[in-house]
Design an enzyme around this catalytic site. Structure first.
Site, mmCIF file in Angstrom:
data_model
loop_
_atom_site.group_PDB
_atom_site.id
_atom_site.type_symbol
_atom_site.label_atom_id
_atom_site.label_comp_id
_atom_site.label_asym_id
_atom_site.label_seq_id
_atom_site.Cartn_x
_atom_site.Cartn_y
_atom_site.Cartn_z
ATOM 1 N N GLU A 1 34.226 59.605 41.195
ATOM 2 C CA GLU A 1 33.309 59.537 42.338
ATOM 3 C C GLU A 1 34.063 59.686 43.661
ATOM 4 O OE1 GLU A 1 29.924 56.871 40.054
ATOM 5 O OE2 GLU A 1 31.310 55.858 41.397
ATOM 6 N N GLY B 1 28.124 37.492 41.661
ATOM 7 C CA GLY B 1 28.039 38.919 41.311
ATOM 8 C C GLY B 1 26.811 39.148 40.431
HETATM 9 C C1 LIG Z 1 33.814 50.608 42.509
HETATM 10 C C2 LIG Z 1 33.025 50.123 41.326
HETATM 11 C C3 LIG Z 1 32.020 50.913 40.815
HETATM 12 C C4 LIG Z 1 31.281 50.482 39.718
HETATM 13 N N1 LIG Z 1 30.273 51.282 39.243
HETATM 14 C C5 LIG Z 1 29.502 50.845 38.230
HETATM 15 C C6 LIG Z 1 28.389 51.618 37.783
HETATM 16 O O1 LIG Z 1 28.131 52.721 38.285
HETATM 17 N N2 LIG Z 1 27.625 51.116 36.775
HETATM 18 C C7 LIG Z 1 27.891 49.905 36.197
HETATM 19 O O2 LIG Z 1 27.148 49.466 35.317
HETATM 20 N N3 LIG Z 1 28.943 49.153 36.598
HETATM 21 C C8 LIG Z 1 29.741 49.582 37.592
HETATM 22 N N4 LIG Z 1 30.799 48.826 38.018
HETATM 23 C C9 LIG Z 1 31.117 47.578 37.298
HETATM 24 C C10 LIG Z 1 30.207 46.441 37.742
HETATM 25 O O3 LIG Z 1 30.145 46.383 39.143
HETATM 26 C C11 LIG Z 1 30.769 45.148 37.156
HETATM 27 O O4 LIG Z 1 30.722 45.250 35.752
HETATM 28 C C12 LIG Z 1 29.956 43.948 37.607
HETATM 29 O O5 LIG Z 1 30.018 43.811 39.000
HETATM 30 C C13 LIG Z 1 30.454 42.680 36.933
HETATM 31 O O6 LIG Z 1 29.688 41.602 37.384
HETATM 32 P P1 LIG Z 1 30.301 40.140 37.464
HETATM 33 O O7 LIG Z 1 29.182 39.265 37.911
HETATM 34 O O8 LIG Z 1 30.995 39.816 36.209
HETATM 35 O O9 LIG Z 1 31.442 40.223 38.574
HETATM 36 P P2 LIG Z 1 31.372 40.648 40.090
HETATM 37 O O10 LIG Z 1 30.152 41.445 40.381
HETATM 38 O O11 LIG Z 1 32.691 41.240 40.391
HETATM 39 O O12 LIG Z 1 31.217 39.248 40.864
HETATM 40 C C14 LIG Z 1 32.205 38.264 40.834
HETATM 41 C C15 LIG Z 1 31.935 37.303 41.969
HETATM 42 O O13 LIG Z 1 32.776 36.177 41.817
HETATM 43 C C16 LIG Z 1 33.253 35.793 43.083
HETATM 44 N N5 LIG Z 1 34.499 35.038 42.864
HETATM 45 C C17 LIG Z 1 35.633 35.483 42.291
HETATM 46 N N6 LIG Z 1 36.546 34.500 42.230
HETATM 47 C C18 LIG Z 1 35.960 33.406 42.775
HETATM 48 C C19 LIG Z 1 36.396 32.075 42.994
HETATM 49 N N7 LIG Z 1 37.609 31.637 42.622
HETATM 50 N N8 LIG Z 1 35.537 31.214 43.598
HETATM 51 C C20 LIG Z 1 34.310 31.607 43.997
HETATM 52 N N9 LIG Z 1 33.852 32.861 43.796
HETATM 53 C C21 LIG Z 1 34.660 33.740 43.188
HETATM 54 C C22 LIG Z 1 33.444 37.108 43.815
HETATM 55 O O14 LIG Z 1 33.461 36.904 45.220
HETATM 56 C C23 LIG Z 1 32.238 37.897 43.337
HETATM 57 O O15 LIG Z 1 31.129 37.719 44.186
HETATM 58 C C24 LIG Z 1 31.558 49.237 39.114
HETATM 59 C C25 LIG Z 1 32.588 48.437 39.631
HETATM 60 C C26 LIG Z 1 33.312 48.871 40.731
HETATM 61 C C27 LIG Z 1 34.404 48.003 41.287
#
Ligand SMILES: Cc1cc2nc3c(=O)[nH]c(=O)nc-3n(C[C@H](O)[C@H](O)[C@H](O)COP(=O)(O)OP(=O)(O)OC[C@H]3O[C@@H](n4cnc5c(N)ncnc54)[C@H](O)[C@@H]3O)c2cc1C
Length: 462
Positions: free
Chosen positions: A168, A10
């Site tokens: 949204e 992510g």
């Molecule tokens: C609908 C929606 C709209 C949003 N809009 C905004 C916005 O407008 N502005 C903003 O700043 N933020 C927004 N966010 C929040 C933002 O997307 C998150 O804060 C951000 O994606 C977090 O990043 P991350 O890398 O922690 O997790 P994520 O981006 O969720 O990535 C996690 C990754 O881990 C992988 N994963 C999970 N478990 C496992 C496992 N056991 N083994 C291998 N891989 C695994 C998943 O497949 C995924 O690819 C939004 C979120 C959503 C859901």
């Protein structure tokens, strides 16, 4: 050469991997259960038929192509063995010197997981396309319904949760009903659709100042959305929702309320907060493990005022980069500094934005606030800028320009769920149960799905 394993591609994981890869000083394995990095902020556009999944998702392997020392693995991490410094996943074992856990968060139904099949949330491509299917099918069902009550039920859309995603979705469904679909039906007037945004608190968008939330509420109401405040949903079923004694028949219910951290956090045996997020130290590590970092939505990162930093993309991006820089500095140093003296992570607050329909948005940066059309233009430019991949940016921008000028929604196809030729003849794309085939993870084959499909097939007349 030191080896870092990153779980999750992510925002946090990808940014850590890029920094580490660019340094050339660390070999990296990035492991994700999906093959793509997803730009979640635009997921609602896929759910609302404005964009295609490939517009907002890019293969992780393609993003990592420039970095020779980064290996991409498709797989699901299952066990974190901190003592032996190994990650076990569904395809084997990867040892590590540094571990970055960036698995994000998912929905919480506050102990009512049975609601999920009636009210999908929005987190993956699978969920977005399922929501799109349900919304489009609802209008089709209304068009062919002969009973006015049944028709009214199909024309009612409930969104539970008044955060940015709920706002949204509500704005987009209302606009789709009023404009994009208005000339397409003969029995129903799609503009008569009821869209309810139900929020338990006294106002929506509690992340924003009250005047911004007020602007958003008025804007939604001007689009015809019923903003229902101080109302807690007590039940969700196939027929609709209940708020205490009040029943609201609805053909489509969407969930945009709670968030819970990925369960993998439990394996770190560190303190968790109420949402299941791992409480990290100032250098984003966990107690007793200076080489294990938790970043992004999975982490409870204390902010300057003591409150945890919000679950936003900039927090995840900055945390991923911070950890990568820290690892590279330590690997480069002849005498690595004592981890106890690491520079703490400091979040540079970039503000926040939310869009309401196709030409209004709110934005807030510290004390500076903007709303209306200019805020919407800023929202659009920021999202285009941060979207990964030139092709995606270019096409998304073109699609938005086209949609803005014509009010159209390009991706309005109802994709049949069944791919087998024989069964697709038996199952009507419209009548197939909405509940049976919805799956939480959206992307992973589910045995339950398989068996339901087979049973369905057996029961059909031949
Ligand atoms: C609908 C929606 C709209 C949003 N809009 C905004 C916005 O407008 N502005 C903003 O700043 N933020 C927004 N966010 C929040 C933002 O997307 C998150 O804060 C951000 O994606 C977090 O990043 P991350 O890398 O922690 O997790 P994520 O981006 O969720 O990535 C996690 C990754 O881990 C992988 N994963 C999970 N478990 C496992 C496992 N056991 N083994 C291998 N891989 C695994 C998943 O497949 C995924 O690819 C939004 C979120 C959503 C859901």
């Amino acid at each position: 050469m030191a080896h870092a394993v990153i779980i999750g591609g992510g925002f946090a994981g990808i940014n850590a991997a890029k920094r580490l890869g660019r340094s050339g000083k660390v070999s990296v394995t990035i492991l994700d259960q999906r093959n793509h990095h997803l730009f979640q902020p635009l997921l609602y556009q896929v759910a609302m038929a404005g964009l295609d999944p490939s517009d907002i998702a890019v293969p992780i392997r393609a993003l990592m192509r420039p970095y020779r020392r980064v290996r991409t693995l498709l797989g699901r991490a299952e066990t974190l063995d901190l003592e032996n410094r190994e990650v076990r996943f569904d395809g084997g074992v990867v040892p590590y010197d540094y571990l970055i856990v960036a698995c994000g968060a998912s929905h919480s139904y506050f102990g009512n997981d049975q609601w999920e099949s009636h009210a999908p949330g929005l987190k993956s491509v699978g969920q977005a396309t399922e929501i799109r299917r349900r919304v489009l099918v609802a209008f089709e069902q209304a068009e062919r319904a002969s009973d006015p009550e049944e028709q009214a039920r199909w024309m009612t859309f409930v969104i539970v949760g008044g955060g940015p995603t709920g706002v949204e979705l509500a704005g987009a469904i209302a606009e789709m009903a009023r404009y994009a679909l208005s000339k397409d039906f003969r029995t129903i007037n799609s503009a008569d659709a009821r869209v309810l945004l139900v929020q338990s608190g006294e106002r929506i968008l509690k992340q924003f100042d009250a005047d911004q939330a007020e602007y958003a509420t008025k804007s939604l109401r001007s689009l015809g959305v019923e903003v229902v405040l101080e109302s807690r949903v007590t039940n969700i079923g196939a027929a609709g929702i209940e708020i205490g004694e009040t029943r609201v028949p609805a053909g489509t219910v969407l969930w945009a309320a709670g968030v819970q951290a990925n369960r993998i956090g439990l394996q770190l045996k560190s303190p968790l907060d109420r949402a299941g997020r791992v409480i990290v130290r100032p250098d984003l590590t966990i107690p007793d493990h200076d080489n294990v970092f938790v970043v992004g939505d999975l982490a409870h990162t204390p902010g300057p005022n003591g409150n945890p930093l919000p679950g936003l993309a900039p927090v995840a991006i900055q945390a991923g980069r911070y950890v990568a820089d820290l690892i590279v500095d330590e690997v480069r140093a002849e005498n690595p500094p004592d981890p106890a003296h690491r520079k703490p992570f400091e979040y540079n607050d970039k503000g926040q934005m939310a869009t309401i329909g196709r030409k209004r948005a709110i934005m807030q940066y510290h004390k500076h606030k903007k709303n209306g059309f200019l805020a919407w233009v800023a929202w659009l430019l920021v999202h285009i800028y941060f979207l990964s991949g030139f092709r995606n940016r270019f096409f998304v921008f073109l699609k938005w320009c086209w949609a803005y000028l014509t009010f159209s929604k390009g991706a309005r196809l109802i994709i049949q769920k069944e791919w087998r030729q024989h069964e697709s003849e038996l199952l009507s794309p419209v009548v197939g149960s909405l509940d049976e085939t919805y799956r939480h993870d959206g992307d992973t084959p589910s045995p339950r799905f398989e068996s339901l499909t087979r049973a369905d097939h057996i029961n059909k007349p031949q």
